[in-house]
Motif scaffolding. Structure first.
Motif, short mmCIF file in Angstrom:
data_model
loop_
_atom_site.label_atom_id
_atom_site.label_comp_id
_atom_site.label_asym_id
_atom_site.label_seq_id
_atom_site.Cartn_x
_atom_site.Cartn_y
_atom_site.Cartn_z
N LEU A 167 1.02 -1.15 0.06
CA LEU A 167 -0.16 -0.19 -0.51
C LEU A 167 0.98 1.16 0.04
O LEU A 167 -0.07 1.98 -0.45
N LEU A 168 2.02 1.08 -0.01
CA LEU A 168 3.03 2.07 0.87
C LEU A 168 3.03 3.28 -0.83
O LEU A 168 2.92 4.21 -0.91
N PRO A 169 2.90 2.33 -1.56
CA PRO A 169 3.71 3.05 -2.89
C PRO A 169 2.12 3.92 -3.76
O PRO A 169 2.07 5.20 -4.61
N LEU A 170 1.14 3.21 -3.45
CA LEU A 170 -0.12 3.73 -3.68
C LEU A 170 -0.77 5.18 -2.85
O LEU A 170 -1.11 6.16 -3.12
N ALA A 171 0.24 5.14 -1.20
CA ALA A 171 -0.13 6.25 -0.74
C ALA A 171 0.74 7.46 -1.32
O ALA A 171 0.16 8.83 -1.68
N LEU A 172 1.89 7.58 -1.43
CA LEU A 172 2.66 7.85 -2.42
C LEU A 172 2.65 8.62 -3.10
O LEU A 172 2.80 9.18 -3.87
N ALA A 173 1.77 7.67 -4.36
CA ALA A 173 1.51 8.28 -5.53
C ALA A 173 -0.06 9.28 -5.27
O ALA A 173 0.21 10.32 -6.29
N THR A 174 -0.65 9.28 -4.57
CA THR A 174 -1.96 10.15 -4.33
C THR A 174 -1.41 10.53 -3.06
O THR A 174 -2.21 10.50 -2.02
N PRO A 175 -0.57 11.86 -2.72
CA PRO A 175 -0.42 12.41 -1.79
C PRO A 175 -2.07 13.43 -1.56
O PRO A 175 -2.93 13.83 -2.64
N ALA A 176 -2.22 13.46 0.17
CA ALA A 176 -2.86 14.74 -0.72
C ALA A 176 -2.54 15.97 -0.45
O ALA A 176 -1.97 16.50 -0.63
N PRO A 177 -4.04 16.74 -1.39
CA PRO A 177 -3.27 18.31 -2.04
C PRO A 177 -3.53 18.91 -0.39
O PRO A 177 -2.76 18.62 0.49
N ALA A 178 -2.76 19.80 -1.59
CA ALA A 178 -1.96 20.58 0.18
C ALA A 178 -2.94 21.63 -0.29
O ALA A 178 -4.11 21.96 -0.69
N GLU A 179 -3.12 22.08 1.36
CA GLU A 179 -3.46 23.25 1.81
C GLU A 179 -3.31 24.49 1.00
O GLU A 179 -2.05 24.78 0.44
N PRO A 180 -4.61 25.35 0.81
CA PRO A 180 -4.66 26.61 0.49
C PRO A 180 -3.77 27.69 1.25
O PRO A 180 -3.27 27.62 2.74
N THR A 181 -2.30 27.69 0.75
CA THR A 181 -1.24 28.93 1.53
C THR A 181 -1.46 30.75 1.10
O THR A 181 -1.55 30.74 -0.51
N GLY A 182 -1.56 31.81 2.03
CA GLY A 182 -1.20 32.37 1.24
C GLY A 182 -2.03 33.04 0.87
O GLY A 182 -3.34 33.52 0.90
N THR A 183 -2.41 34.74 0.50
CA THR A 183 -3.05 35.64 0.21
C THR A 183 -3.02 36.58 -1.08
O THR A 183 -2.04 36.61 -1.21
N MET A 184 -4.09 36.55 -2.23
CA MET A 184 -3.70 36.86 -3.85
C MET A 184 -4.49 38.15 -3.72
O MET A 184 -5.72 38.02 -3.05
N THR A 185 -3.91 39.48 -3.96
CA THR A 185 -4.40 41.01 -3.99
C THR A 185 -4.90 41.26 -5.44
O THR A 185 -4.08 41.16 -5.95
N PHE A 186 -6.14 41.63 -5.62
CA PHE A 186 -6.74 41.86 -6.79
C PHE A 186 -7.02 43.63 -6.66
O PHE A 186 -7.85 43.93 -6.05
N GLY A 187 -6.41 44.31 -7.74
CA GLY A 187 -6.71 45.79 -7.61
C GLY A 187 -8.01 45.86 -9.13
O GLY A 187 -7.22 46.03 -9.40
#
Length: 513
Positions: free
Chosen positions: A16-36
């Motif tokens: 199972l380890l290769p399967l877990a490594l092959a499908t990583p959990a999506p990264a958590e959202p980070t940072g702020t993008m500001t639109f003018g």
């Protein structure tokens, strides 16, 4: 645990380890993008029900809400909240199968009831046409909804599933009924990639990532849309790093941004077309009722000179309010710059010394473009007084038929020649000041014409009539200039065909620190 059991468990982990490594959990959202943002943000743009036949609200809708079907990369009618849709053989019914497990931001599931409720609540651009042509919306079961048409309508999906209207964008029925219309606009609940955090009307909208968004987890944690109506101030904010993306810069400001290290200019020919609108042409006592006067105004404008000065040549002068790349568009060349002939036409119409045309209102925030047009009109004797308005107020005044004199009209909605003509030149049009009977009759015929070639010719006829009678004086297909700063990896400015703003917003990304 026996030795055999331990061996089996170890082998299972190794397998199972290769399967877990092959499908990583999506990264958590980070940072702020500001639109003018180049316009004053309006409260009603947080809602889907009142969407004009104009592109501006979709800047927000793509973040906060989601649609049954909407334009996405590579597909003008991409299934979104619906996973599929089909038309019956007779063209009278459209069935939508909703995506399973999709929820609003408050955790309520999205059902066929919400689709029916949102459509029946919709009162924006094309609402009259929908009422005229859609017999009923049927709930087949919680995950399936059917639209029953009165007659076959080849453009149903073009109106419903693109930015030609906002009718396919969904709100939660139970929540709206609970908090009421005003309550919904103060604290909107959507189904899009970003959730509502706060809003200061005309100042700033703050949104936060919806980590359970069905399509993908957004990369950026927080989006801030900040109203900065002055383009020099927007550009300065981008240079300082106060904002990451800015919309609409022109002329010397755009050229300065292009020369600034670390900043990237992103110009695109959008669905947008700008034109002169003559609302008083329908009054037989007005000078504008004379075609020669309208033609004179068009001949007075040096479109290419304004294009070079205002949009660095990225816009395309045109003689049609339908952009060339849209389906059923008839390419029409713009009127040439000919002030001498313009003066001759005015004299023939009884105005050898010109006339006072009252107010001239540019399309916000295209103020410098409006100033140039005012000067060109004055040079042939058409005297106007410039009046500026904020975008939301302008659109309301246009819709309520309160704009007088001359004004610059514009739209950037997707669709085809039919969806472009409907709001501005037909009896059901939300922005129509008057109708030519031949245009109206031909428009109604093409709505039901299932033969593509015959329909194309009918739409070509309409475009020729509008051009020959100078109902509008088209200026150009808009070359919309945006820019972004060094923190941005993917601004989302070129992902949707001919769309002027960042989208899909779940796809925008900041560079990793």
């Amino acid at each position: 645990m026996t030795s055999r059991a331990r061996t089996v468990a170890l082998l299972l982990v190794v397998w199972l380890l290769p399967l877990a490594l092959a499908t990583p959990a999506p990264a958590e959202p980070t940072g702020t993008m500001t639109f003018g943002v180049h316009v004053t943000l309006a409260t009603r743009w947080l809602d889907t029900s009142d969407t004009e036949s104009e592109i501006t609200p979709f800047m927000i809708l793509y973040a906060l809400h989601d649609a049954v079907v909407k334009p996405m990369p590579g597909n003008l009618n991409a299934p979104s909240l619906a996973e599929s849709f089909t038309m019956s053989k007779d063209g009278r019914t459209w069935d939508f199968v909703l995506r399973k497990g999709v929820k609003f931001h408050n955790g309520e599931p999205i059902t066929a009831e919400d689709v029916k409720f949102s459509f029946e609540r919709y009162k924006g651009g094309a609402a009259s046409l929908f009422r005229e042509r859609v017999k009923e919306v049927q709930i087949l079961d919680p995950g399936r909804v059917r639209f029953v048409l009165k007659e076959p309508w080849p453009d149903f999906m073009t109106f419903y599933g693109t930015s030609a209207s906002g009718a396919a964008w969904i709100v939660p029925k139970k929540y709206v009924e609970k908090v009421g219309e005003d309550g919904f606009r103060k604290a909107p609940i959507g189904a899009g990639p970003y959730k509502f955090v706060s809003f200061q009307p005309g100042v700033e909208l703050v949104l936060e990532a919806n980590e359970s968004y069905w399509r993908k987890t957004p990369s950026v944690k927080r989006l801030v849309m900040r109203s900065i109506p002055d383009e020099a101030t927007r550009a300065a904010a981008l240079k300082r790093g106060d904002v990451d993306v800015i919309y609409y810069i022109n002329g010397p400001v755009a050229e300065d941004v292009r020369r600034t290290p670390g900043l990237t200019l992103a110009a695109a020919r959008t669905n947008g077309v700008l034109w002169l609108e003559f609302p008083e042409q329908w009054d037989p006592k007005s000078p504008w009722a004379d075609r020669r006067v309208r033609l004179a105004a068009s001949l007075a404008i040096d479109r290419q000179a304004i294009n070079e000065a205002e949009s660095l040549g990225f816009s395309g002068p045109t003689g049609n309010i339908v952009p060339r790349h849209q389906e059923f568009a008839l390419p029409i060349d713009p009127h040439p710059y000919d002030p001498k002939r313009a003066k001759t036409l005015l004299a023939e119409a009884g105005f050898p010394n010109g006339f006072d045309a009252g107010e001239f209102t540019p399309y916000p925030p295209y103020t410098s473009m409006g100033e140039a047009i005012v000067n060109y009109l004055a040079a042939v004797g058409i005297k106007t007084r410039m009046r500026t308005m904020e975008r939301a107020a302008f659109l309301s005044a246009w819709r309520d038929k309160k704009l007088k004199g001359v004004f610059v009209g514009a739209t950037g909605s997707a669709g085809n020649a039919s969806t472009r003509i409907e709001p501005f030149a037909t009896s059901k049009g939300i922005n129509t000041y008057g109708v030519i009977p031949d245009v109206e009759g031909t428009f109604q015929r093409q709505l039901q014409e299932m033969d593509r070639k015959k329909r194309e010719e009918l739409l070509f006829q309409i475009q020729r009539m509008l051009s020959e009678r100078v109902v509008f004086a088209p200026i150009w297909e808009n070359g919309f200039i945006r820019a972004y700063g060094p923190r941005v990896e993917e601004p989302g400015l070129m992902l949707l065909q001919a769309f002027p703003y960042s989208a899909p917003l779940e796809d925008v990304r900041l560079k990793k620190p």
